[in-house]
Scaffold this motif. Sequence first.
Motif, PDB file in Angstrom:
ATOM      1  N   ALA A 322       4.077  19.689  14.784  1.00  0.00           N
ATOM      2  CA  ALA A 322       5.359  19.234  14.224  1.00  0.00           C
ATOM      3  C   ALA A 322       5.232  17.928  13.464  1.00  0.00           C
ATOM      4  CB  ALA A 322       6.389  19.071  15.336  1.00  0.00           C
ATOM      5  N   LEU A 323       4.104  17.253  13.639  1.00  0.00           N
ATOM      6  CA  LEU A 323       3.923  15.926  13.063  1.00  0.00           C
ATOM      7  C   LEU A 323       3.113  16.002  11.765  1.00  0.00           C
ATOM      8  CD1 LEU A 323       4.311  12.865  13.418  1.00  0.00           C
ATOM      9  CD2 LEU A 323       2.212  12.846  14.787  1.00  0.00           C
ATOM     10  N   ASP A 324       3.693  15.504  10.684  1.00  0.00           N
ATOM     11  CA  ASP A 324       3.015  15.472   9.382  1.00  0.00           C
ATOM     12  C   ASP A 324       2.155  14.213   9.309  1.00  0.00           C
ATOM     13  OD1 ASP A 324       2.196  15.509   6.779  1.00  0.00           O
ATOM     14  OD2 ASP A 324       4.197  15.449   5.888  1.00  0.00           O
ATOM     15  N   ARG A 325       0.918  14.337   9.771  1.00  0.00           N
ATOM     16  CA  ARG A 325       0.028  13.170   9.839  1.00  0.00           C
ATOM     17  C   ARG A 325      -0.338  12.641   8.451  1.00  0.00           C
ATOM     18  NH1 ARG A 325      -4.591  15.026  13.971  1.00  0.00           N
ATOM     19  NH2 ARG A 325      -3.987  17.086  13.242  1.00  0.00           N
ATOM     20  N   GLU A 326      -0.533  13.563   7.524  1.00  0.00           N
ATOM     21  CA  GLU A 326      -0.886  13.118   6.172  1.00  0.00           C
ATOM     22  C   GLU A 326       0.265  12.351   5.547  1.00  0.00           C
ATOM     23  OE1 GLU A 326      -2.486  14.928   1.888  1.00  0.00           O
ATOM     24  OE2 GLU A 326      -2.254  16.243   3.637  1.00  0.00           O
ATOM     25  N   GLY A 327       1.479  12.859   5.726  1.00  0.00           N
ATOM     26  CA  GLY A 327       2.643  12.158   5.197  1.00  0.00           C
ATOM     27  C   GLY A 327       2.850  10.816   5.872  1.00  0.00           C
ATOM     28  N   LEU A 328       2.650  10.772   7.192  1.00  0.00           N
ATOM     29  CA  LEU A 328       2.770   9.517   7.930  1.00  0.00           C
ATOM     30  C   LEU A 328       1.772   8.483   7.406  1.00  0.00           C
ATOM     31  CD1 LEU A 328       3.119   9.078  11.771  1.00  0.00           C
ATOM     32  CD2 LEU A 328       1.291   7.900  10.556  1.00  0.00           C
ATOM     33  N   THR A 329       0.543   8.921   7.194  1.00  0.00           N
ATOM     34  CA  THR A 329      -0.497   8.004   6.713  1.00  0.00           C
ATOM     35  C   THR A 329      -0.147   7.446   5.343  1.00  0.00           C
ATOM     36  OG1 THR A 329      -2.172   9.232   7.950  1.00  0.00           O
ATOM     37  CG2 THR A 329      -2.958   7.779   6.203  1.00  0.00           C
ATOM     38  N   LYS A 330       0.278   8.302   4.439  1.00  0.00           N
ATOM     39  CA  LYS A 330       0.633   7.856   3.090  1.00  0.00           C
ATOM     40  C   LYS A 330       1.820   6.902   3.113  1.00  0.00           C
ATOM     41  CE  LYS A 330      -1.118  11.897   0.565  1.00  0.00           C
ATOM     42  NZ  LYS A 330      -0.746  13.073  -0.265  1.00  0.00           N
ATOM     43  N   ALA A 331       2.784   7.192   3.971  1.00  0.00           N
ATOM     44  CA  ALA A 331       3.999   6.378   4.004  1.00  0.00           C
ATOM     45  C   ALA A 331       3.773   5.000   4.611  1.00  0.00           C
ATOM     46  CB  ALA A 331       5.087   7.113   4.789  1.00  0.00           C
ATOM     47  N   LEU A 332       2.849   4.906   5.567  1.00  0.00           N
ATOM     48  CA  LEU A 332       2.734   3.673   6.342  1.00  0.00           C
ATOM     49  C   LEU A 332       1.538   2.802   5.999  1.00  0.00           C
ATOM     50  CD1 LEU A 332       3.690   4.838   9.954  1.00  0.00           C
ATOM     51  CD2 LEU A 332       5.172   3.971   8.150  1.00  0.00           C
ATOM     52  N   THR A 333       0.526   3.338   5.348  1.00  0.00           N
ATOM     53  CA  THR A 333      -0.722   2.575   5.242  1.00  0.00           C
ATOM     54  C   THR A 333      -1.040   2.088   3.838  1.00  0.00           C
ATOM     55  OG1 THR A 333      -2.113   4.549   4.927  1.00  0.00           O
ATOM     56  CG2 THR A 333      -1.646   3.866   7.200  1.00  0.00           C
ATOM     57  N   PHE A 334      -0.272   2.476   2.836  1.00  0.00           N
ATOM     58  CA  PHE A 334      -0.372   1.894   1.500  1.00  0.00           C
ATOM     59  C   PHE A 334      -1.776   1.985   0.902  1.00  0.00           C
ATOM     60  CE2 PHE A 334       3.093   0.056   3.809  1.00  0.00           C
ATOM     61  CZ  PHE A 334       4.149   0.071   2.909  1.00  0.00           C
ATOM     62  N   GLY A 335      -2.447   3.088   1.203  1.00  0.00           N
ATOM     63  CA  GLY A 335      -3.773   3.296   0.654  1.00  0.00           C
ATOM     64  C   GLY A 335      -4.888   2.611   1.418  1.00  0.00           C
ATOM     65  N   TYR A 336      -4.563   1.973   2.549  1.00  0.00           N
ATOM     66  CA  TYR A 336      -5.569   1.270   3.335  1.00  0.00           C
ATOM     67  C   TYR A 336      -5.981   2.058   4.582  1.00  0.00           C
ATOM     68  CZ  TYR A 336      -4.617  -2.884   0.509  1.00  0.00           C
ATOM     69  OH  TYR A 336      -4.466  -3.773  -0.528  1.00  0.00           O
ATOM     70  N   ALA A 337      -5.840   3.372   4.549  1.00  0.00           N
ATOM     71  CA  ALA A 337      -6.228   4.193   5.694  1.00  0.00           C
ATOM     72  C   ALA A 337      -6.478   5.621   5.233  1.00  0.00           C
ATOM     73  CB  ALA A 337      -5.143   4.167   6.771  1.00  0.00           C
ATOM     74  N   GLN A 338      -7.122   6.393   6.087  1.00  0.00           N
ATOM     75  CA  GLN A 338      -7.422   7.793   5.832  1.00  0.00           C
ATOM     76  C   GLN A 338      -6.862   8.624   6.979  1.00  0.00           C
ATOM     77  OE1 GLN A 338     -11.599   8.579   5.388  1.00  0.00           O
ATOM     78  NE2 GLN A 338     -11.370  10.800   5.439  1.00  0.00           N
ATOM     79  N   THR A 339      -6.229   9.750   6.659  1.00  0.00           N
ATOM     80  CA  THR A 339      -5.682  10.624   7.689  1.00  0.00           C
ATOM     81  C   THR A 339      -6.797  11.107   8.613  1.00  0.00           C
ATOM     82  OG1 THR A 339      -3.976  11.370   6.148  1.00  0.00           O
ATOM     83  CG2 THR A 339      -4.323  12.706   8.113  1.00  0.00           C
ATOM     84  N   ALA A 340      -6.514  11.111   9.904  1.00  0.00           N
ATOM     85  CA  ALA A 340      -7.526  11.471  10.899  1.00  0.00           C
ATOM     86  C   ALA A 340      -7.360  12.918  11.359  1.00  0.00           C
ATOM     87  CB  ALA A 340      -7.428  10.537  12.100  1.00  0.00           C
ATOM     88  N   ASN A 341      -8.449  13.650  11.362  1.00  0.00           N
ATOM     89  CA  ASN A 341      -8.512  14.968  11.988  1.00  0.00           C
ATOM     90  C   ASN A 341      -9.307  14.915  13.288  1.00  0.00           C
ATOM     91  OD1 ASN A 341      -7.094  16.402   9.943  1.00  0.00           O
ATOM     92  ND2 ASN A 341      -8.937  16.369   8.673  1.00  0.00           N
ATOM     93  N   SER A 342     -10.292  14.039  13.304  1.00  0.00           N
ATOM     94  CA  SER A 342     -11.196  13.892  14.442  1.00  0.00           C
ATOM     95  C   SER A 342     -10.892  12.605  15.197  1.00  0.00           C
ATOM     96  CB  SER A 342     -12.646  13.870  13.934  1.00  0.00           C
ATOM     97  OG  SER A 342     -13.535  13.363  14.898  1.00  0.00           O
ATOM     98  N   LEU A 343     -11.276  12.589  16.466  1.00  0.00           N
ATOM     99  CA  LEU A 343     -11.149  11.365  17.254  1.00  0.00           C
ATOM    100  C   LEU A 343     -11.988  10.240  16.666  1.00  0.00           C
ATOM    101  CD1 LEU A 343     -10.435   9.747  19.849  1.00  0.00           C
ATOM    102  CD2 LEU A 343     -12.387  10.872  20.950  1.00  0.00           C
ATOM    103  N   LEU A 344     -13.149  10.564  16.089  1.00  0.00           N
ATOM    104  CA  LEU A 344     -14.073   9.552  15.596  1.00  0.00           C
ATOM    105  C   LEU A 344     -13.763   9.135  14.165  1.00  0.00           C
ATOM    106  CD1 LEU A 344     -17.558  10.825  16.848  1.00  0.00           C
ATOM    107  CD2 LEU A 344     -16.070   9.116  17.897  1.00  0.00           C
ATOM    108  N   PRO A 345     -13.738   7.844  13.884  1.00  0.00           N
ATOM    109  CA  PRO A 345     -13.574   7.365  12.503  1.00  0.00           C
ATOM    110  C   PRO A 345     -14.722   7.861  11.619  1.00  0.00           C
ATOM    111  CG  PRO A 345     -13.280   5.578  14.067  1.00  0.00           C
ATOM    112  CD  PRO A 345     -13.811   6.732  14.843  1.00  0.00           C
ATOM    113  N   THR A 346     -14.456   7.971  10.346  1.00  0.00           N
ATOM    114  CA  THR A 346     -15.465   8.467   9.408  1.00  0.00           C
ATOM    115  C   THR A 346     -16.632   7.497   9.237  1.00  0.00           C
ATOM    116  OG1 THR A 346     -14.167   7.560   7.580  1.00  0.00           O
ATOM    117  CG2 THR A 346     -13.838   9.883   8.108  1.00  0.00           C
TER     118      THR A 346
END
Length: 538
Positions: A322-346
């Motif tokens: 139910a949670l749009d993670r990609e939309g949340l990331t774009k709305a809140l991080t101003f290009g300073y983050a990447q949407t997460a699929n995995s527990l581990l950072p890239t």
Amino acid sequence: MSQLKAFRKSFWIGTVALLLLVVVAGCSDSKNNSESNKNAQQSTNQGANQSATPEEPAAGGTFVYGRPASVTSLDLHNQITSNNAFAIDKVFESLVAFDSKGEIVDWLAKSHSISEDGLTYTFVLRDGLKFSNGTEVTAEDAVFSLQRHLKVGGPLAIAAKVDTTVAKDKQTFVITLKEPYTPFISELSNFSNGIIPNNFGGVSEEEFFKKPVGTGPFVVEQWDAAGDLTFTKNPNYWQEGKPYIDKLVYKLIEDDSQAINQLKAGEVNAIESLALQNADEIKKGPDTTVVTNGSWVTEQLFFNTLDKNFSDVHVRRALALALDREGLTKALTFGYAQTANSLLPTTIPYNANETIKALNFDLDAAKAELAKSAFPNGFNTKLLVASGNSTRAQEAQIIQAAGKSIGINIEIESIELATFRERFFAYDFAAMLNSGQADSPEANSIIAFQTDPEGFSKSYWTHYTNDEVTKLLYEGQKTPDGKEREATYTKLLQTLADEVPYIPLYYPDILKGVGSSVDGLVVLPNGSVRFEEVRIGK
């Protein structure tokens, strides 16, 4: 995307609140690192630093660093949260460390080697190494430090099965393991493996940690556990001529807005916690700028799997869908983050972020998943959030809307940081917003902390238990780096993505707000900062 629209004009918040520092790492490809030993003074210049070095560094002065939480303890073996860890690492240093690129380098050791069977680790200390009180650092100090850590255990306990710790001579320190443990060399780069004087230099533990003696660039001068901490430069620091500044002040500023205002006014030289929405403003300011680095942080929504609702895997899966993670990331991080699929950072090996099949936004699938649960008609619950962090507040509202879209009514509990910590340490929450962070670039660092039900944090206070995941965790610790280890972690991470004891949201960059007159600040990917080369211009 509709769940986000109502909040785009709301207040915003930064990503840093409580960063739990997780251990372990393993660069097992460094089987003999004595040949690849890097000059540690040069390593501090790599990566994310503010360049523009003057021909003659300006020495002296006091650097004031605004931080959202005070330093409450300097006991390196009993601490875990960033407010303390990022002060401890200014006083104590380890045999090996990581630079701003996340590469393991020799630090107090001038060289190290690992035997072919992965059982024997040999370290040779730098020549002329001294503690801040002028006494010589010897291999016996290293033996005492590691043995004290093994005895205490603590939140960042050494997971390797250590057989012996021996001082071969004044400069040579040898650790022998009972069985191979791939993450060990990176684990040793953790702040909790700093070197302290043998027998605490002849004083009690309590007395020692009130006025600690270490090899780091700074020495504690004044310390208010509920307020500020003032360091002075270590006159016996092994990097000749450093640090350049005379004093470093950790100034307590609990509110994001106050920190921004004090930076703009020149009342502080830098701030530790810079909200993402303020980054461009500070970057373009006449007297301010931003220093950044990729991070080992994953922003997450955590579930207490002992909770009657979130113990149901279908409920957790429904909310993830139910949670749009990609939309949340774009709305809140101003290009300073990447949407997460995995527990581990890239930024950490074996993250599998591109191959993991995550539960991406699908409202129909979310409703169908909830229908499979014991609560097909929804339920009421609460989401715990630390106050004073506007990004987290905005995240909470978006998650609240996502829950509402499938019949889960979420009440947001916003409480001050100290109480927030007490609550989740006591498992007194249904769901919470927090972030997981590694101390070194090793998959086991976050995975162990968030999947071991018998570990210090009981799977990051979620109490998540899966026997197959636990088995894969231990396999990954013993398997040498390579395809087999990658396959082990990929399988483990996919299971986490399917069962979602926590929902990875995004990987934020590390951002520090800095005055334009500041030069030489080095940001590490764990969120800490090196001040050895900092200079303050006029």
